[in-house]
Scaffold this motif. Sequence first.
Motif, PDB file in Angstrom:
ATOM      1  N   PHE A 317      37.732  52.125  37.662  1.00 20.28           N
ATOM      2  CA  PHE A 317      38.437  53.298  38.177  1.00 20.28           C
ATOM      3  C   PHE A 317      38.305  54.424  37.162  1.00 20.28           C
ATOM      4  N   PHE A 318      37.885  55.606  37.646  1.00 18.60           N
ATOM      5  CA  PHE A 318      37.668  56.751  36.780  1.00 18.60           C
ATOM      6  C   PHE A 318      38.720  57.821  37.065  1.00 18.60           C
ATOM      7  N   ASP A 319      38.959  58.671  36.058  1.00 19.77           N
ATOM      8  CA  ASP A 319      40.016  59.672  36.212  1.00 19.77           C
ATOM      9  C   ASP A 319      39.636  60.826  37.139  1.00 19.77           C
ATOM     10  N   ASN A 320      38.406  60.811  37.670  1.00 20.36           N
ATOM     11  CA  ASN A 320      38.025  61.807  38.676  1.00 20.36           C
ATOM     12  C   ASN A 320      38.229  61.296  40.100  1.00 20.36           C
ATOM     13  N   GLY A 321      38.820  60.094  40.211  1.00 18.24           N
ATOM     14  CA  GLY A 321      39.077  59.515  41.519  1.00 18.24           C
ATOM     15  C   GLY A 321      38.012  58.555  41.993  1.00 18.24           C
ATOM     16  N   GLU A 322      36.913  58.458  41.255  1.00 16.62           N
ATOM     17  CA  GLU A 322      35.835  57.543  41.646  1.00 16.62           C
ATOM     18  C   GLU A 322      36.233  56.105  41.340  1.00 16.62           C
ATOM     19  N   GLU A 323      35.811  55.195  42.182  1.00 14.99           N
ATOM     20  CA  GLU A 323      35.949  53.766  41.909  1.00 14.99           C
ATOM     21  C   GLU A 323      34.709  53.054  42.428  1.00 14.99           C
ATOM     22  N   ARG A 324      34.221  52.101  41.631  1.00 13.31           N
ATOM     23  CA  ARG A 324      33.023  51.379  42.063  1.00 13.31           C
ATOM     24  C   ARG A 324      32.910  50.063  41.318  1.00 13.31           C
ATOM     25  N   SER A 325      32.133  49.146  41.897  1.00 10.00           N
ATOM     26  CA  SER A 325      31.879  47.846  41.284  1.00 10.00           C
ATOM     27  C   SER A 325      30.859  48.017  40.170  1.00 10.00           C
ATOM     28  N   ILE A 326      31.080  47.328  39.028  1.00 11.04           N
ATOM     29  CA  ILE A 326      30.163  47.446  37.902  1.00 11.04           C
ATOM     30  C   ILE A 326      29.593  46.097  37.447  1.00 11.04           C
ATOM     31  N   TYR A 327      30.340  45.021  37.644  1.00  9.34           N
ATOM     32  CA  TYR A 327      29.873  43.679  37.271  1.00  9.34           C
ATOM     33  C   TYR A 327      30.374  42.661  38.289  1.00  9.34           C
ATOM     34  N   GLN A 328      29.685  41.515  38.324  1.00 13.89           N
ATOM     35  CA  GLN A 328      30.138  40.361  39.101  1.00 13.89           C
ATOM     36  C   GLN A 328      30.289  39.196  38.133  1.00 13.89           C
ATOM     37  N   ILE A 329      31.502  38.639  38.040  1.00 10.81           N
ATOM     38  CA  ILE A 329      31.749  37.497  37.157  1.00 10.81           C
ATOM     39  C   ILE A 329      31.497  36.215  37.949  1.00 10.81           C
ATOM     40  N   PRO A 330      30.496  35.419  37.557  1.00 14.48           N
ATOM     41  CA  PRO A 330      30.236  34.174  38.279  1.00 14.48           C
ATOM     42  C   PRO A 330      31.101  33.030  37.772  1.00 14.48           C
ATOM     43  N   ILE A 331      31.124  31.954  38.539  1.00 15.42           N
ATOM     44  CA  ILE A 331      31.816  30.721  38.160  1.00 15.42           C
ATOM     45  C   ILE A 331      30.784  29.608  38.023  1.00 15.42           C
ATOM     46  N   ALA A 332      30.857  28.852  36.921  1.00 16.55           N
ATOM     47  CA  ALA A 332      29.954  27.724  36.698  1.00 16.55           C
ATOM     48  C   ALA A 332      30.651  26.417  37.066  1.00 16.55           C
ATOM     49  N   THR A 333      29.985  25.570  37.844  1.00 14.37           N
ATOM     50  CA  THR A 333      30.519  24.258  38.183  1.00 14.37           C
ATOM     51  C   THR A 333      29.575  23.175  37.666  1.00 14.37           C
TER      52      THR A 333
END
Length: 418
Positions: A317-333
């Motif tokens: 979340f940015f202070d100009n109102g922008e929001e976007r996905s930046i990373y994907q955290i995976p799960i290891a099994t």
Amino acid sequence: MSLQGALNASISALSAQSTALSVISDNLANSQTTAYKSSSTSFSSLVAGSGTNSSGGVAATMVSNVDQQGLLVQSTDATHLAIEGDGFFIVSDGTDATSTYYTRDGEFTVDSDGYLTNGGYYLLGWTTDADGEVTGGTSENSLEAIDLDSVQSSVDATSSVEFQANLPADAEVGDSFETSFEVYDSLGTTSTVTATYSKTAENTWEIAYSDPTLSSTGETIGTVTSAAVEVTFNADGTLASTNPDPAELTIEGWTTGAADSSITLGLGDADSTTGLTQYASDDGDPSIDVQSIDQDGLAYGNLSSIEISDDGSVIAFFDNGEERSIYQIPIATFGNPDGLEEDSEGIYSRSSTSGNATLHEAGEGGAGSIQGGWLEASTVDTGEEFSNMMSAQQAYSAASQIMSTASDMFDTLLDAVR
């Protein structure tokens, strides 16, 4: 079984109960450790010799219970993470992510360099585009240390402006009213455009737009090249038409070096009240009534916060109102998580017993979901551990009594020989 066999059995019992007490003490010491998995002791009988000469004993081994689920406890830190279900976070002991390890301890914080870390370990993830799609592949080789300082805001030139306003039907032909709104060029520079609404005939208005100026200095930084917009209204006050249709504002010659702008003006739908309307103001001094003016441009912004969703998406979340996905955290099994090798700080390494890791999007393929702002508690049950400790103490005392009795019997035998 001989006296010697009795001594051997009691010695093995003392050793086994010492192992049990060690496991219990380790569990109790970590009863408040985040995501700690309690261990247990497995006892098995030993038999030496055969027939009437066989003697017994006991062996004790520690059993890891890595696949236990701890209770989730809410945290006040958005970067604290917990896994609800199976799986592990993937971490590295360096930012280059060449050596990977696994943990359930999600007590991550942002270090001075902007990385999400827990102790000396860096949380790994896949980079994504603004739509949340992984950009570099979903293998372990594509994992990167999550670096929030590397995330920059984008800028968007204004491409549309939506208007919701009422023009006074009781205004006189020749009356004019002004409103202003902000626009952004392709470099993110903010400027102000003034719209002048002039009534040219009954139910007919003309809207002219001024050249954009800097709000701070009033300096003109571009040239409006589009013609004025003619707007007509129906007898019931709803919008009839615009000319041109759709209405457009074009700005060229930005002194900032930005590209020319072409902005769609959302003045409303014909025969509706979705944009501009014309109703009487019932005021001795008619005026324009602006409900809203919304434009879709963005200036450059700074990262203000992050949020982690249950599928592992890291949203900036940015202070100009922008929001976007930046990373994907995976799960290891793992096929056998109890076979992982345990290290300090809640870190595990794969082994031949655990098998290799399989990486999943959180909540998919049998992997658990990620809970941002939560931590997993220790699985230690202190009441059960105290009960086990008393049992170990009693068994140890009994084994020592056997040893003492066997020793007395040996002394009796030696006295008889003398």
